[in-house]
Design an enzyme around this catalytic site. Structure first.
Site, PDB file in Angstrom:
ATOM      1  N   SER A  69      10.835 -49.541  -6.258  1.00  0.00           N
ATOM      2  CA  SER A  69      12.257 -49.641  -6.651  1.00  0.00           C
ATOM      3  C   SER A  69      13.073 -50.527  -5.727  1.00  0.00           C
ATOM      4  CB  SER A  69      12.921 -48.255  -6.616  1.00  0.00           C
ATOM      5  OG  SER A  69      12.754 -47.607  -7.829  1.00  0.00           O
TER       6      SER A  69
ATOM      7  N   HIS B  42      12.216 -52.856 -11.684  1.00  0.00           N
ATOM      8  CA  HIS B  42      10.752 -53.017 -11.720  1.00  0.00           C
ATOM      9  C   HIS B  42      10.413 -54.162 -12.676  1.00  0.00           C
ATOM     10  CE1 HIS B  42       9.615 -49.325  -9.488  1.00  0.00           C
ATOM     11  NE2 HIS B  42      10.804 -48.956  -9.878  1.00  0.00           N
TER      12      HIS B  42
ATOM     13  N   HIS C 257       5.740 -45.422 -13.809  1.00  0.00           N
ATOM     14  CA  HIS C 257       5.766 -44.028 -13.339  1.00  0.00           C
ATOM     15  C   HIS C 257       5.306 -43.096 -14.446  1.00  0.00           C
ATOM     16  CE1 HIS C 257       8.826 -46.337 -11.159  1.00  0.00           C
ATOM     17  NE2 HIS C 257       8.572 -45.555 -10.131  1.00  0.00           N
TER      18      HIS C 257
ATOM     19  N   TYR D 275       6.780 -40.482 -15.387  1.00  0.00           N
ATOM     20  CA  TYR D 275       7.912 -40.015 -16.206  1.00  0.00           C
ATOM     21  C   TYR D 275       8.277 -41.009 -17.310  1.00  0.00           C
ATOM     22  CZ  TYR D 275      10.857 -42.990 -13.173  1.00  0.00           C
ATOM     23  OH  TYR D 275      11.393 -44.045 -12.480  1.00  0.00           O
ATOM     24  N   GLU D 276       7.739 -42.214 -17.241  1.00  0.00           N
ATOM     25  CA  GLU D 276       7.971 -43.164 -18.342  1.00  0.00           C
ATOM     26  C   GLU D 276       7.092 -42.829 -19.540  1.00  0.00           C
ATOM     27  OE1 GLU D 276       7.698 -47.280 -16.774  1.00  0.00           O
ATOM     28  OE2 GLU D 276       8.233 -46.378 -14.853  1.00  0.00           O
TER      29      GLU D 276
ATOM     30  N   ALA E  14      11.046 -46.040  -3.000  1.00  0.00           N
ATOM     31  CA  ALA E  14      12.351 -45.542  -2.579  1.00  0.00           C
ATOM     32  C   ALA E  14      12.263 -44.027  -2.595  1.00  0.00           C
ATOM     33  CB  ALA E  14      13.421 -46.013  -3.551  1.00  0.00           C
TER      34      ALA E  14
ATOM     35  N   MET F  22       8.986 -40.234  -6.579  1.00  0.00           N
ATOM     36  CA  MET F  22       8.306 -39.997  -7.860  1.00  0.00           C
ATOM     37  C   MET F  22       7.087 -40.894  -8.073  1.00  0.00           C
ATOM     38  SD  MET F  22      11.799 -39.980 -10.068  1.00  0.00           S
ATOM     39  CE  MET F  22      13.302 -39.291  -9.361  1.00  0.00           C
ATOM     40  N   SER F  23       6.503 -41.363  -6.999  1.00  0.00           N
ATOM     41  CA  SER F  23       5.392 -42.316  -7.189  1.00  0.00           C
ATOM     42  C   SER F  23       4.418 -42.228  -6.025  1.00  0.00           C
ATOM     43  CB  SER F  23       5.967 -43.742  -7.278  1.00  0.00           C
ATOM     44  OG  SER F  23       6.554 -44.099  -6.046  1.00  0.00           O
TER      45      SER F  23
ATOM     46  N   ASN G 148      18.853 -42.235   0.007  1.00  0.00           N
ATOM     47  CA  ASN G 148      19.924 -41.232   0.000  1.00  0.00           C
ATOM     48  C   ASN G 148      19.425 -40.060   0.848  1.00  0.00           C
ATOM     49  OD1 ASN G 148      18.125 -41.174  -2.551  1.00  0.00           O
ATOM     50  ND2 ASN G 148      18.803 -39.052  -2.406  1.00  0.00           N
TER      51      ASN G 148
ATOM     52  N   HIS H  30      20.790 -44.193  -9.525  1.00  0.00           N
ATOM     53  CA  HIS H  30      19.798 -45.269  -9.417  1.00  0.00           C
ATOM     54  C   HIS H  30      20.404 -46.522  -8.772  1.00  0.00           C
ATOM     55  CE1 HIS H  30      15.968 -47.090 -10.263  1.00  0.00           C
ATOM     56  NE2 HIS H  30      16.470 -47.980 -11.105  1.00  0.00           N
TER      57      HIS H  30
HETATM   58  N1  HPA Z   1      14.623 -37.816  -5.185  1.00  0.00           N
HETATM   59  C1  HPA Z   1      13.535 -38.309  -5.796  1.00  0.00           C
HETATM   60  N2  HPA Z   1      13.271 -39.613  -5.844  1.00  0.00           N
HETATM   61  C2  HPA Z   1      14.103 -40.455  -5.232  1.00  0.00           C
HETATM   62  C3  HPA Z   1      15.260 -40.006  -4.574  1.00  0.00           C
HETATM   63  C4  HPA Z   1      15.531 -38.608  -4.549  1.00  0.00           C
HETATM   64  O1  HPA Z   1      16.532 -38.122  -3.978  1.00  0.00           O
HETATM   65  N3  HPA Z   1      15.895 -41.102  -4.071  1.00  0.00           N
HETATM   66  C5  HPA Z   1      15.128 -42.173  -4.406  1.00  0.00           C
HETATM   67  N4  HPA Z   1      14.048 -41.792  -5.116  1.00  0.00           N
END
Ligand code: HPA
Length: 275
Positions: free
Chosen positions: A26, A57, A79, A81-82, A109, A207-208, A231, A243
């Site tokens: 990301s 992406h 991913h 989730y896609e 990320a 998530m990856s 974050n 995002h």
């Molecule tokens: N959670 C899950 N995936 C993420 C986050 C998060 O806070 N920030 C960037 N990817």
């Protein structure tokens, strides 16, 4: 059974042999602009490749030179989730491995749950917690290495972690290490989930990456995985993660990550050490 993608790429890259594979997650696609390309393929043109459905992406496979090192980079990833099956989502990384790379560099990320982390910080993954709960099995091509996984052998290569930390220091910053919790996503977490992940020993969540690292480990390719904290979750105070913030912070982190990867490759894959 070989992948059709390998045949396709080999037939169009005239003997080009990448030494390092890089997955740009990301907002990290910028490193791609530092590669002097030999060939660029769109994921959609490569047989068996899934195509990314998330912004940030691009969906390109790039063969070229980063500094003097021949590399193959995935600009973007798919991913779970896609909606992809695990086996489909892993085809691009499996392709890098089957191109006979010597090192796989992963990036993502993540949300920081270690309160010492700051947005925009680059952290090296030295362990993970697979919270994808084997929603779908990884279909291994050879005999799986579960024994090693369960004997607490780290998937994330210690030598490369130390090399990356040394290079970062030379560039003027320190690289922390951390445990990454992988979720299926696509949602970010509730405060309660961040708190739970923290209590269970994670430093960041995303998530990856974990399936890719497992696949490379199983195929005996050393893995170096960078996580950009976009974050920092404060489990006692509601903050909104979106995002756009994720893309913004990861693009700032590239100012550290890009020179770091370049200096690592120039030091450990110099032109004269061609194998
Ligand atoms: N959670 C899950 N995936 C993420 C986050 C998060 O806070 N920030 C960037 N990817």
């Amino acid at each position: 059974m070989g992948l059709k993608s390998i045949e396709f790429i080999r037939a169009r890259s005239a003997g080009f042999q990448p030494r390092v594979g890089i997955v740009l997650g990301s907002g990290l696609g910028d490193l791609a602009h530092r590669i002097a390309p030999t060939r660029i393929f769109k994921f959609e043109d490569i047989p068996e490749f899934p195509t990314p459905r998330v912004s940030g992406h691009a969906g390109n496979l790039i063969l070229g030179e980063l500094g003097h090192t021949p590399v193959v980079a995935l600009q973007g990833r798919c991913h779970l989730y896609e909606g992809w099956q695990m086996a489909q989502a892993l085809v691009p990384v499996q392709t890098l491995i089957d191109l006979d790379i010597e090192l796989l560099i992963l990036s993502n990320a993540s949300g920081g749950i270690n309160p010492r982390f700051r947005s925009g910080q680059v952290v090296l993954m030295d362990s993970h917690i697979d919270g994808m709960f084997r929603a779908q099995p990884i279909i291994f091509q050879s005999k799986p290495n579960y024994g090693n996984l369960s004997r607490n052998v780290t998937l994330y290569d210690r030598t490369w972690i130390e090399r990356a930390q040394q290079s970062a220091l030379k560039l003027g910053f320190a690289l922390s290490t951390g445990t990454y919790w992988a979720t299926l996503g696509p949602n970010y977490e509730t405060r309660s989930e961040y708190r739970m992940f923290r209590n269970l020993g994670a430093d960041m969540v995303g998530m990856s990456t974990v399936p890719e690292a497992k696949l490379a480990f199983e195929r005996k390719i050393p893995v170096l995985a960078f996580s950009i904290v976009t974050n920092v979750a404060n489990s006692d105070n509601a903050t909104v993660t979106d995002h756009a913030d994720v893309l913004n912070w990861s693009s700032q982190a590239q100012e550290q990550l890009v020179p770091l990867i370049e200096s690592l490759l120039s030091e450990y894959f110099p032109p004269s050490s061609a194998s």
